[in-house]
Design a protein around this motif. Sequence first.
Motif, short mmCIF file in Angstrom:
data_model
loop_
_atom_site.label_atom_id
_atom_site.label_comp_id
_atom_site.label_asym_id
_atom_site.label_seq_id
_atom_site.Cartn_x
_atom_site.Cartn_y
_atom_site.Cartn_z
N ARG A 186 4.49 -9.18 -9.61
CA ARG A 186 3.77 -9.64 -10.79
C ARG A 186 2.50 -10.38 -10.42
O ARG A 186 1.42 -10.04 -10.85
N LEU A 187 2.67 -11.39 -9.58
CA LEU A 187 1.53 -12.24 -9.28
C LEU A 187 0.64 -11.62 -8.22
O LEU A 187 -0.56 -11.65 -8.32
N GLY A 188 1.28 -11.05 -7.19
CA GLY A 188 0.49 -10.54 -6.09
C GLY A 188 0.02 -9.12 -6.31
O GLY A 188 -0.92 -8.65 -5.70
N GLY A 189 0.70 -8.37 -7.20
CA GLY A 189 0.33 -6.98 -7.42
C GLY A 189 0.64 -6.08 -6.26
O GLY A 189 0.18 -4.94 -6.20
N ASP A 190 1.44 -6.56 -5.31
CA ASP A 190 1.78 -5.74 -4.14
C ASP A 190 3.00 -4.88 -4.47
O ASP A 190 4.13 -5.22 -4.16
N LEU A 191 2.76 -3.74 -5.14
CA LEU A 191 3.87 -2.94 -5.63
C LEU A 191 4.67 -2.30 -4.51
O LEU A 191 5.89 -2.23 -4.56
N GLY A 192 3.97 -1.86 -3.46
CA GLY A 192 4.68 -1.23 -2.34
C GLY A 192 5.63 -2.22 -1.68
O GLY A 192 6.80 -1.92 -1.45
N GLY A 193 5.11 -3.42 -1.41
CA GLY A 193 5.94 -4.44 -0.78
C GLY A 193 7.10 -4.84 -1.68
O GLY A 193 8.24 -4.98 -1.24
N SER A 194 6.80 -4.97 -2.96
CA SER A 194 7.84 -5.33 -3.91
C SER A 194 8.91 -4.24 -3.97
O SER A 194 10.11 -4.53 -4.03
N ALA A 195 8.47 -2.98 -3.95
CA ALA A 195 9.42 -1.87 -3.98
C ALA A 195 10.29 -1.87 -2.74
O ALA A 195 11.51 -1.66 -2.81
N ALA A 196 9.67 -2.14 -1.57
CA ALA A 196 10.44 -2.18 -0.33
C ALA A 196 11.51 -3.27 -0.42
O ALA A 196 12.67 -3.08 -0.02
N GLN A 197 11.14 -4.42 -1.02
CA GLN A 197 12.13 -5.49 -1.19
C GLN A 197 13.25 -5.06 -2.13
O GLN A 197 14.42 -5.36 -1.89
N SER A 198 12.87 -4.33 -3.20
CA SER A 198 13.89 -3.84 -4.13
C SER A 198 14.88 -2.95 -3.40
O SER A 198 16.10 -3.06 -3.62
N VAL A 199 14.36 -2.07 -2.55
CA VAL A 199 15.23 -1.14 -1.85
C VAL A 199 16.21 -1.90 -0.96
O VAL A 199 17.41 -1.62 -0.93
N ILE A 200 15.69 -2.92 -0.25
CA ILE A 200 16.58 -3.71 0.61
C ILE A 200 17.66 -4.39 -0.23
O ILE A 200 18.84 -4.41 0.13
N LEU A 201 17.26 -4.92 -1.39
CA LEU A 201 18.24 -5.56 -2.28
C LEU A 201 19.30 -4.57 -2.72
O LEU A 201 20.49 -4.88 -2.75
N MET A 202 18.85 -3.35 -3.07
CA MET A 202 19.81 -2.33 -3.49
C MET A 202 20.83 -2.09 -2.40
O MET A 202 22.03 -1.98 -2.67
N VAL A 203 20.33 -2.00 -1.16
CA VAL A 203 21.24 -1.75 -0.05
C VAL A 203 22.25 -2.89 0.06
O VAL A 203 23.45 -2.67 0.24
N ILE A 204 21.77 -4.13 -0.08
CA ILE A 204 22.69 -5.27 0.01
C ILE A 204 23.75 -5.20 -1.09
O ILE A 204 24.94 -5.37 -0.84
N VAL A 205 23.32 -4.91 -2.33
CA VAL A 205 24.28 -4.86 -3.43
C VAL A 205 25.29 -3.74 -3.22
O VAL A 205 26.49 -3.92 -3.45
N ILE A 206 24.78 -2.59 -2.79
CA ILE A 206 25.71 -1.47 -2.57
C ILE A 206 26.72 -1.84 -1.50
O ILE A 206 27.92 -1.56 -1.63
N ALA A 207 26.25 -2.51 -0.45
CA ALA A 207 27.17 -2.92 0.62
C ALA A 207 28.23 -3.87 0.07
O ALA A 207 29.43 -3.70 0.31
N LEU A 208 27.78 -4.85 -0.72
CA LEU A 208 28.73 -5.80 -1.31
C LEU A 208 29.76 -5.09 -2.19
O LEU A 208 30.96 -5.35 -2.13
#
Lengths: 293, 281, 359
Positions: free
Chosen positions: A257-279
Amino acid sequence: MEKRALFSNKLLPYMLLVPQLIITLVFFYWPASQALWQSFLLEDAFGLSSEFVGFENYRTLFQQPEYYRAMVTTAIFSSAVAVLALSCALLLATQADKKLKAAQAFKTFLIWPYAVAPAIAGVLWIFMFHPTLGTLARPIKATGVDWNPMLNANHAMLLLILSATWKQISYNFLFFLAGLQAIPKSVIEAAAIDGSGPIRRFWTIVFPLLSPTTFFLIVVNIVYVFFDTFGIIDAVTGGGPAGRTTTLVYKVYADGRLGGDLGGSAAQSVILMVIVIALTAVQFKFVERRVQY
Amino acid sequence: MVENRPYRDLMAYLVLLMGVVIVAFPVYLAVLGSTFDAATISNGNMPLLPGDQAGINYSQALLSGGRLAREPVSMMMLNSFIMAMGIAIGKILISILSAFAVVYFSFPFRKTAFWIIFITLMLPVEVRIYPTYKIVADLGLLDTYAGLILPLIASATGTLLFRQFFMTIPDELLEASKIDGAGPFRFFKDTLLPLSITTIAALFVIQFIYGWNQYLWPLLITTKSSMQTIVIGIKKMITTQDALTEWQIAMTTAVLAMIPPVLVVIFMQRLFVKGLVETEK
Amino acid sequence: MAGVTLDTVRKVYAGNVEAVKGVSLGIEDGSFCVLVGPSGCGKSTLLRMIAGLETISGGAIKIGDRVVNEVEPADRDIAMVFQNYALYPHMSVYDNMAYGLKNRGTPKDEIEKRVKEAARILAIEPFLDRKPRALSGGQRQRVAMGRAIVRKPQVFLFDEPLSNLDAKLRVQMRVEIKRLQRALGVTSVYVTHDQVEAMTLSDKLVVMSGGQIEQVGTPADVYRRPETRFVATFIGSPPMNILPGKVEGPGRVSVGGQMVNVTDMREGLAPGSAIEVGLRPEDVQAGTTGNSTLTMDVDFVEELGATQLFHGKVAGAEFVVQASTGQLAADTRSLTLAVDPQNVHLFDPQTTKRLGRQI
């Protein structure tokens, strides 16, 4: 597990599934795959063009000290909330499980914070601990501590932990109480006849029998702190001071939102997804084992 | 058992009482805050008994809102209510139909359909927030109720809950219906739906609370203040610049925001507990 | 009314599990046919295929003159009583019985007439407004039967309808079912694993095992002349004793060296070959009448009130003798048993088939 008796209509089942499938595909699979795809793209500053950069976004991410700090923050935040909320809830549940006259009334009084929105919970707690007008900030300051969660990161974190715990106790309490009530009375009675006192009985009989509930709650609490505390953080600290209370999820939001870094934000989302799926996978594996008990 | 020693009961009462005090105190302070004027609160010496400004604060909040939120809180409550109802009803509707299909029909790709829905259980909206935002924007649904509601309906909890309940209905009931000449529609209407009433109600309670308390999603997709929900509104009333924050209005709004879901929990406690415990299994 | 005809009916489940292996059976119009066998013998599957609740993998099922293989359950003109009754929990007793008629578009007054009549026959008139959960097990059972009766079907199907009742009620309902079926004259197919129920209810008894019919006949025939060792041990309580024996000559076998005369014995069995000798506990008497006797070592005695069961061994094999109480001293340690040649059943140890005279 399947039903023995079934209808054999050809078209009808698909028609029944269509509404849910459309919503799931449009608002779940499409964005999730977009997140995955975007995490491999780099957008220019104006968002006009983007190029495929492979794992570049991930590499950049893992070079940021802020990302590691968010990880540590998340770890501290979630383990503190899980431990506090679980132990308080267990204490309350064991007391409420006793045959007390007012047990039902206590139960009602203890469960309703579940209904309070996380952001509202955050607001309540700032009001209570606000450095200048908080009712509870005054006694703290009277002890000589320069209490200011707006400026002091440790104070901010403490406030977050307390408000997140406050909101989660009711949920844990309900599940612990249900778990306790599911333990057969005869087991407790057998232990009493075997001569173990109430405290010993709790740790050797009740607590082990409660372990499926406890484990389930640990996972749920971690997921809760990861995602549902977004509202609390945004209301109480806004990720500050100086990004010191920014968790992984909050960082996804802030960077996008603030930084507008969509690629970086998306990469973070993907890592989060992996963590949730693992949990979730861990939880399912555990649930499977519980079935065999 | 014989161990009903009085001091142990007393201990239990004390612990529970302390729990209730901890749980209730922040809310009590908010209620207090909604009964004083701005000056009394900001001097940092708010009394611990209610003041006399409640009438003024509540009418101001409900009718005109605060300086920062710009919309009356009653408007925000209406938005929150529409969103919560939309999410609850929408989720019940699509998930009871899909569960009916998955449980009571045999067709190719049944397992696939189930898994497509089931996987959504794992990923909350927070992790796919920007792509979802973009899609909703592309569909022209920003600042609409549909945009607020639809993405939050996409989840498996309802389907799983209904599926679990349907599995407990004896097979013979469907067989008896078949012999009695009922097709899928009749079976659904005459037998499945009446039997599902408590499950529907339990899911409704949980989803209403879930919908009412949404924060991140409405924060992103509502730009017009007329579309704000109350949870967003209250956040906007509190700023880091203390001078601007109207704490008495903020606390009044906080109390108003808590009332509907808390009432639901207290008065539908049995359904609430059922819904909570069963959606998590 | 109509009879039911099964022609080499087969049921194969996924994974090539054959639950019913080509069953042919004719059930006459108006008769009471009981399918009996241990769990997993295919009797329920067979019943459910007649009902149309299971697809038919092979063969044909006819109700009257109509092949019903592809006919929906609702259109087969059958009614079914389930083991757990399958009453609609949210409907009143009246609505439970009326539901099938409503779905068929039966006029309201006709529905009311039929439901009232069925309720009168089954003595459930006072409960018509109640929900099933407010009824006792026996009352629920009656409602389930009422639901079947109001339809005036060609065939009644019963799937272990009494097994959820306590022992006393079961006996009572058994009699009522039989009386009702007689009065209505509707062809009935009844599945049970309880051989007493099977014997008492049936005009035609069908014993099944492993997806096949072992024997069909009147209850008396099946009891008197079991065609296989399975039927012999399944029908009758306590079960028939089976002793290892040897062929001695025409009409003569031996058990542990003791000679036994047999009336019903296949001709031309080779002397010296092994054979199984079956004797019902109620068919052997203490004493030495006749010229074949067996000696038995008694281990213990079970008291049943009117009778006593003596448990022990004959020629090393388990053996039970039923005797009227008082006939023998309870502390008897050894018995000499008189064997009537009429009551001896012979079976082939390999095929387990009866080795009686060919008819």
